[in-house]
Design a protein around this motif. Structure first.
Motif, PDB file in Angstrom:
ATOM      1  N   GLY A 353       0.822  -1.214   0.000  1.00  0.00           N
ATOM      2  CA  GLY A 353       0.000   0.000   0.000  1.00  0.00           C
ATOM      3  C   GLY A 353       0.854   1.261   0.000  1.00  0.00           C
ATOM      4  N   PRO A 354       0.251   2.413  -0.372  1.00  0.00           N
ATOM      5  CA  PRO A 354       1.018   3.662  -0.449  1.00  0.00           C
ATOM      6  C   PRO A 354       1.323   4.274   0.918  1.00  0.00           C
ATOM      7  N   GLY A 355       0.792   3.690   1.978  1.00  0.00           N
ATOM      8  CA  GLY A 355       1.033   4.245   3.319  1.00  0.00           C
ATOM      9  C   GLY A 355      -0.287   4.660   3.937  1.00  0.00           C
ATOM     10  N   ARG A 356      -0.406   4.459   5.229  1.00  0.00           N
ATOM     11  CA  ARG A 356      -1.630   4.879   5.925  1.00  0.00           C
ATOM     12  C   ARG A 356      -1.250   5.422   7.295  1.00  0.00           C
ATOM     13  N   GLY A 357      -2.151   6.213   7.880  1.00  0.00           N
ATOM     14  CA  GLY A 357      -1.918   6.708   9.235  1.00  0.00           C
ATOM     15  C   GLY A 357      -0.848   7.789   9.274  1.00  0.00           C
ATOM     16  N   SER A 358      -0.343   8.046  10.478  1.00  0.00           N
ATOM     17  CA  SER A 358       0.557   9.181  10.691  1.00  0.00           C
ATOM     18  C   SER A 358       1.913   9.005  10.008  1.00  0.00           C
ATOM     19  N   ALA A 359       2.286   7.747   9.657  1.00  0.00           N
ATOM     20  CA  ALA A 359       3.588   7.522   9.002  1.00  0.00           C
ATOM     21  C   ALA A 359       3.683   8.264   7.680  1.00  0.00           C
ATOM     22  N   ALA A 360       2.533   8.539   7.045  1.00  0.00           N
ATOM     23  CA  ALA A 360       2.533   9.256   5.758  1.00  0.00           C
ATOM     24  C   ALA A 360       3.017  10.699   5.937  1.00  0.00           C
ATOM     25  N   GLY A 361       3.138  11.170   7.186  1.00  0.00           N
ATOM     26  CA  GLY A 361       3.640  12.522   7.431  1.00  0.00           C
ATOM     27  C   GLY A 361       5.160  12.596   7.468  1.00  0.00           C
ATOM     28  N   SER A 362       5.834  11.464   7.245  1.00  0.00           N
ATOM     29  CA  SER A 362       7.295  11.455   7.352  1.00  0.00           C
ATOM     30  C   SER A 362       7.956  11.501   5.983  1.00  0.00           C
ATOM     31  N   MET A 363       8.793  12.541   5.764  1.00  0.00           N
ATOM     32  CA  MET A 363       9.528  12.639   4.501  1.00  0.00           C
ATOM     33  C   MET A 363      10.588  11.547   4.400  1.00  0.00           C
ATOM     34  N   VAL A 364      11.203  11.195   5.525  1.00  0.00           N
ATOM     35  CA  VAL A 364      12.209  10.119   5.498  1.00  0.00           C
ATOM     36  C   VAL A 364      11.551   8.817   5.023  1.00  0.00           C
ATOM     37  N   SER A 365      10.328   8.538   5.505  1.00  0.00           N
ATOM     38  CA  SER A 365       9.598   7.339   5.052  1.00  0.00           C
ATOM     39  C   SER A 365       9.361   7.399   3.543  1.00  0.00           C
ATOM     40  N   TYR A 366       9.015   8.601   3.057  1.00  0.00           N
ATOM     41  CA  TYR A 366       8.740   8.795   1.625  1.00  0.00           C
ATOM     42  C   TYR A 366      10.020   8.586   0.815  1.00  0.00           C
ATOM     43  N   CYS A 367      11.137   9.130   1.294  1.00  0.00           N
ATOM     44  CA  CYS A 367      12.410   8.986   0.576  1.00  0.00           C
ATOM     45  C   CYS A 367      12.892   7.532   0.570  1.00  0.00           C
ATOM     46  N   ASP A 397       1.869   1.238   9.938  1.00  0.00           N
ATOM     47  CA  ASP A 397       0.992   0.136   9.510  1.00  0.00           C
ATOM     48  C   ASP A 397       1.173  -0.039   8.011  1.00  0.00           C
ATOM     49  N   ILE A 398       1.409  -1.260   7.581  1.00  0.00           N
ATOM     50  CA  ILE A 398       1.665  -1.470   6.158  1.00  0.00           C
ATOM     51  C   ILE A 398       0.688  -2.479   5.577  1.00  0.00           C
ATOM     52  N   ASP A 399       0.071  -2.069   4.461  1.00  0.00           N
ATOM     53  CA  ASP A 399      -0.854  -2.961   3.754  1.00  0.00           C
ATOM     54  C   ASP A 399      -0.091  -3.795   2.737  1.00  0.00           C
ATOM     55  N   PHE A 400      -0.349  -5.095   2.757  1.00  0.00           N
ATOM     56  CA  PHE A 400       0.224  -5.987   1.744  1.00  0.00           C
ATOM     57  C   PHE A 400      -0.905  -6.724   1.044  1.00  0.00           C
ATOM     58  N   CYS A 401      -0.592  -7.207  -0.139  1.00  0.00           N
ATOM     59  CA  CYS A 401      -1.536  -8.067  -0.864  1.00  0.00           C
ATOM     60  C   CYS A 401      -1.994  -9.184   0.076  1.00  0.00           C
ATOM     61  N   TYR A 402      -3.313  -9.338   0.180  1.00  0.00           N
ATOM     62  CA  TYR A 402      -3.931 -10.281   1.112  1.00  0.00           C
ATOM     63  C   TYR A 402      -3.387 -11.700   0.940  1.00  0.00           C
ATOM     64  N   GLU A 403      -3.152 -12.077  -0.338  1.00  0.00           N
ATOM     65  CA  GLU A 403      -2.740 -13.466  -0.598  1.00  0.00           C
ATOM     66  C   GLU A 403      -1.262 -13.713  -0.303  1.00  0.00           C
ATOM     67  N   ARG A 404      -0.445 -12.618  -0.240  1.00  0.00           N
ATOM     68  CA  ARG A 404       1.001 -12.838  -0.141  1.00  0.00           C
ATOM     69  C   ARG A 404       1.629 -12.216   1.110  1.00  0.00           C
ATOM     70  N   ARG A 405       0.766 -11.727   2.016  1.00  0.00           N
ATOM     71  CA  ARG A 405       1.262 -11.125   3.258  1.00  0.00           C
ATOM     72  C   ARG A 405       2.163 -12.085   4.038  1.00  0.00           C
ATOM     73  N   GLU A 406       1.776 -13.368   4.073  1.00  0.00           N
ATOM     74  CA  GLU A 406       2.549 -14.371   4.843  1.00  0.00           C
ATOM     75  C   GLU A 406       3.991 -14.468   4.351  1.00  0.00           C
ATOM     76  N   GLU A 407       4.212 -14.228   3.043  1.00  0.00           N
ATOM     77  CA  GLU A 407       5.579 -14.323   2.501  1.00  0.00           C
ATOM     78  C   GLU A 407       6.490 -13.274   3.154  1.00  0.00           C
ATOM     79  N   VAL A 408       5.919 -12.093   3.423  1.00  0.00           N
ATOM     80  CA  VAL A 408       6.720 -11.028   4.038  1.00  0.00           C
ATOM     81  C   VAL A 408       7.035 -11.408   5.492  1.00  0.00           C
ATOM     82  N   ILE A 409       6.036 -11.970   6.189  1.00  0.00           N
ATOM     83  CA  ILE A 409       6.262 -12.406   7.582  1.00  0.00           C
ATOM     84  C   ILE A 409       7.312 -13.526   7.605  1.00  0.00           C
TER      85      ILE A 409
END
Length: 606
Positions: A353-367, A397-409
């Motif tokens: 996902g493109p980002g959600r919540g207060s983390a979207a306010g961080s330029m370092v996160s964006y960079c 909080d990070i959104d991942f594809c529902y079917e492949r979230r487990e791969e990241v974990i």
């Protein structure tokens, strides 16, 4: 002068077996003139942090422990021939607390068979700083005495003394009015004299007040799927399993004043201090020649050049401010860890996902490519995400594809090690309507009637039975008008809000610096290993909690992009899009947003 301390107590976290509410316990302890109390739930430590904090707030000394299940043979033997016994463990110091967490975790992770069990080899490995008592009639010493096998009782008692060390194993007397207990107590006193083992006395507390025995009986029926009218069911033999006063305990054991005094001596020895808000972030391994800060800065500056065609003074100032805040608050590794697993997902074409919540306010996160929203373009505040006043951890909080979230974990598991990563427990509780239905079944009332009464509780957020009695005239009328309905509702009131079962948090994953069992006990939900403390408690303990959210919308977008490529031969790349597409904005203006994540509810469309 305090002359007795309860060292054997089951809270609501002895699920559907104990009903002593942690929130009410310390006040009652004080009212009865005691200044310390222990928590020894069955096999688990789910309530340890809540108990510790509630006691500290009330000025009562918390003694942390557990009533564990000991398998007679090797705990990996999972069949009915491997008998199990009860044993009380109490933490004498911080090392003991860690050791009990390790024992309890081993019971769930390696020894689970109907119950979380450990064997004596596990006890030997983690015995330092632990005081043990022989528990109830389910204890190994007591069971041998019940079977009139004094030699076996002696052998078991000496074995426990050798495991925990001289002066750290006590023979426990209990009296709930059962003839077997009276006989076993006489034998325990003789055994104590013969072997030189100290005695202690306890009440096996399962509820707070004597009058709670009725609602506790209903709770047992809910646990076993029986009704109060069933003749062959699990039932406590008396109504004596409550938090007794020192005077009541003295009256039970007039000949054994030493056993009562020993409870105070044990309590004096038990001193555990839990530290909150000390960070235990996992260490991210950076390439040779870099410090963590240098590496993060290098990555972020490289990203900045990709994100911004023209790097203005405003951009540089904002970047420096954010970076220094991250550095000074000790979150450099945190950003590297998140950057790393998001990079892994993108590299393996897992939708993020493109980002959600207060983390979207961080330029370092964006960079760093953690988020895809430019905070400068939308005037988003970094301080909402991270500022020196904030005590809790930052939250990405990070959104991942529902079917492949487990791969990241799985990737995170491989990178930091299985023993450093776990999912997080949550508790299903008896909410108002469910409490009424559960109690109705246990009381053997007609399904139609109970269902009708339950449906009179309004369906509103945070609705309780007490609130329902105030706001629903029908419900209040039923309560005032019929005796059996009043009994049902009163009983449900007593049990409402108690935890009913555990499950796994939908998104939460915790990653720690050292092995997790240094900080938190583990539990097992089927194949998933999870922490025994909830996500708020983990954050307070300074552990890194991440939300890996599985989002179906991302899976739908992925499928749509693939279908467009397949059928139209066009490759869609969202990096080349902006947020000002007039056709999209027209659809929003007409509220044609069904199927758009977070914009499809009636409230948003209105």
């Amino acid at each position: 002068m305090n002359n007795f301390v309860h060292l054997h107590l089951h809270s609501e976290y002895s699920l559907l077996d104990g009903s002593t509410r942690i929130s009410l316990l310390p006040k009652r302890v004080k009212d009865l003139g005691m200044d310390a109390v222990a928590l020894t739930d069955h096999g688990n430590m789910y309530g340890a942090i809540a108990f510790y904090k509630a006691c500290k707030d009330a000025g009562v000394k918390p003694i942390l422990g557990c009533e564990v299940y000991i398998s007679e043979k090797d705990m990996t033997i999972k069949d009915r021939t491997n008998k199990r016994y009860h044993l009380i463990l109490l933490a004498e110091n911080n090392e003991g607390f860690k050791n009990i967490m390790k024992i309890v975790s081993t019971g769930y992770v390696d020894g689970y068979y109907y119950k979380p069990r450990v064997d004596k080899e596990v006890l030997k490995k983690y015995s330092k700083g632990v005081i043990a008592t022989s528990a109830c009639l389910g204890g190994e010493v007591q069971k041998a005495l019940l079977n009139r096998d004094k030699e076996a009782a002696k052998k078991a008692a000496l074995e426990y003394r050798d495991i925990f060390g001289e002066g750290n194993f006590f023979l426990e007397l209990q009296d709930h009015g059962m003839p077997e207990q009276a006989r076993v107590n006489r034998e325990l006193v003789l055994l104590s004299e013969e072997l030189g083992l100290p005695l202690t006395a306890s009440n096996d507390v399962h509820y707070l007040m004597k009058e709670d025995s009725k609602s506790h009986d209903v709770l047992l029926c809910i646990q076993t799927g029986k009704t109060v009218n069933d003749t062959d069911r699990m039932k406590f033999p008396s109504d004596e399993f409550y938090l007794k006063s020192p005077d009541e305990m003295a009256a039970l054991f007039p000949e054994n004043t030493e056993a009562l005094e020993n409870t105070v001596k044990i309590a004096d020895r038990c001193n555990v201090e839990i530290k909150f808000h000390d960070l235990h972030l996992p260490e991210f391994i950076v390439p040779d020649g870099y410090s963590h800060e240098e590496y993060l800065k290098k990555l972020a500056l490289e990203g900045m050049l990709k994100r911004y065609e023209n790097v203005t003074d405003e951009i540089k100032e904002r970047f420096e401010f954010e970076f220094n805040t991250i550095k000074n608050m000790g979150y450099v590794d945190y950003f590297l860890i998140v950057w790393d697993f998001i990079r892994y997902a993108r590299k393996h074409e897992i939708q993020v996902g493109p980002g959600r919540g207060s983390a979207a306010g961080s330029m370092v996160s964006y960079c760093l490519g953690i988020t895809d929203v430019d905070p400068l373009e939308f005037d988003l505040l970094f301080e909402r995400f991270l500022n020196p006043e904030r005590v809790s951890m930052p939250d990405i909080d990070i959104d991942f594809c529902y079917e492949r979230r487990e791969e990241v974990i799985d990737y995170v598991n491989r990178k930091y090690g299985d023993s450093h990563v776990a999912q997080i427990v949550t508790f299903g509780t008896m909410a108002a309507r469910n409490a009424i239905r559960d109690v109705g079944r246990a009381l053997d009332m007609s399904y139609a009637k109970v269902d009708y009464i339950a449906k009179q509780v309004p369906q509103a957020l945070n609705m309780t039975i007490e609130k329902a009695l105030e706001v629903s005239e029908t419900f209040k009328g039923i309560y005032d008008g019929e005796e059996d309905s009043r009994l049902l509702i009163d009983m449900a009131l007593k049990l409402e809000g108690l935890p009913r079962h555990t499950s796994t948090h939908a998104a939460g994953v915790v990653i720690s610096k050292d092995e997790l069992t240094e900080y938190v006990p583990l539990t097992r939900n089927d194949k998933i290993i999870a922490t025994q403390f909830n996500m708020i408690e983990l954050e307070e303990l300074g552990l890194l909690k991440m939300d890996f959210l599985g989002l179906r919308t991302l899976t739908v977008i992925r499928d749509a992009i693939n279908l467009i490529k397949e059928n139209q031969g066009k490759t869609i790349n969202f990096d080349n899009f902006n947020y000002n597409d007039p056709d999209v904005l027209k659809m929003f203006a007409k509220s044609e947003t069904l199927g758009v994540f977070q914009f499809e509810s009636s409230g948003m469309r209105a």
